[in-house]
Design an enzyme around this catalytic site. Structure first.
Site, PDB file in Angstrom:
ATOM      1  N   GLU A 256      -2.666  -5.681  13.694  1.00 38.63           N
ATOM      2  CA  GLU A 256      -1.164  -5.681  13.519  1.00 38.63           C
ATOM      3  C   GLU A 256      -0.579  -4.957  12.750  1.00 38.63           C
ATOM      4  O   GLU A 256      -1.160  -3.490  12.155  1.00 38.63           O
ATOM      5  CB  GLU A 256      -0.997  -6.473  11.981  1.00 38.63           C
TER       6      GLU A 256
ATOM      7  N   ASP B 258       7.596  -7.462   1.997  1.00 44.52           N
ATOM      8  CA  ASP B 258       6.308  -6.988   1.989  1.00 44.52           C
ATOM      9  C   ASP B 258       5.725  -6.413  -0.026  1.00 44.52           C
ATOM     10  O   ASP B 258       7.098  -6.627  -0.859  1.00 44.52           O
ATOM     11  CB  ASP B 258       6.914  -6.032   2.013  1.00 44.52           C
TER      12      ASP B 258
END
Length: 258
Positions: free
Chosen positions: A47, A58
């Site tokens: 990824e 995040d």
């Protein structure tokens, strides 16, 4: 290859270890080198994050990696160019993790053309609501690139079923409420949530967010078809502790034989 290359990563009961790397953190040569290393080490899918200035999903480790990439002047075009070059050497599936803004700023048609050229097999857009996925879903289907859905522990099961009914590749089951990052352990309800998700889809289900130890990996691949490890992989790559990444991969593969 697209969707088929992702399918092959889960064939015959294979458990997938999916490491996350931030595109351009350390430079584009480093990105290519890390992809080569992860491919050789036996990762199932890689990824690749597209850095963005407002990464709402995040945690701090991935945010810092994204900031380093942006500060060094890395561009989306540069990341695609690096992927085009490394794709000639590796067959590992590429899944891009990108917020919607970089896709639209680049131009969605141009973005998807570049994905095709770089051999990208799937794309995850964490801030794209299911109701708005037609912004890019038809173009991705045409290009044979999987739009991989995120489902969360807080979503009602009816919504999860709806999201998964139109999905391809695999289902990314978020195992914590909140952002990515390292966790100590997972609550019991996560197990029943993952089992519920699995019972409502024919697609492989991959657990991600907060997976940071071999024990987490072993626990998750007992229930799921694979794991995504992000913050911890970034940390280990940064500190040159690559043998620990190999141990994570080993822990995943051992569960295939269990």
């Amino acid at each position: 290859m697209g969707v088929e290359r992702i399918k092959a990563a889960f064939e015959n009961g294979k458990k997938a270890f999916i490491p996350y790397v931030m595109g351009g953190d350390g430079g584009l040569e480093i990105l290519k080198e890390r992809i080569r290393f992860l491919d050789e080490a036996g990762a199932s899918i890689v990824e690749i994050g597209i850095p963005f200035s407002d990464p709402v999903a995040d945690g701090p480790t991935i945010q810092r990696a994204g900031k380093r990439a942006l500060d060094s002047g890395v561009t989306v075009k540069g990341i695609f160019q690096a992927l085009i070059e490394v794709r000639k050497e590796v067959q590992i599936p590429f899944v891009l993790m990108t917020y919607l803004n970089p896709v639209l700023a680049f131009g969605k048609e141009r973005f998807i053309e570049n994905c095709m050229e770089a051999g990208v097999d799937g794309i995850i857009v964490p801030d794209l609501p299911y109701e708005e996925q037609d912004i890019i879903a038809p173009l991705l289907r045409e290009a044979n690139i999987a739009l991989i859905p995120l489902v969360t522990v807080t979503s009602p099961i009816e919504r999860i079923k709806k999201i998964m009914s139109e999905s391809e590749g695999f289902v990314y089951a978020v195992t914590v409420a909140g952002v990515t990052g390292v966790r100590q352990n997972f609550k019991d309800e996560i197990h029943s949530y993952l089992e519920k998700v699995k019972s409502h889809t024919h697609l492989p289900v991959v657990a991600g967010f907060g997976i940071s130890t071999k024990e987490h990996v072993e626990e998750m691949v007992t229930i799921c078809d694979g794991v995504v490890v992000g913050s911890k992989v970034i940390e280990l790559l940064e500190n040159e502790k690559r043998e620990e990444i190999c141990e994570f991969i080993q822990a995943t593969k051992q569960k295939e034989e269990a």
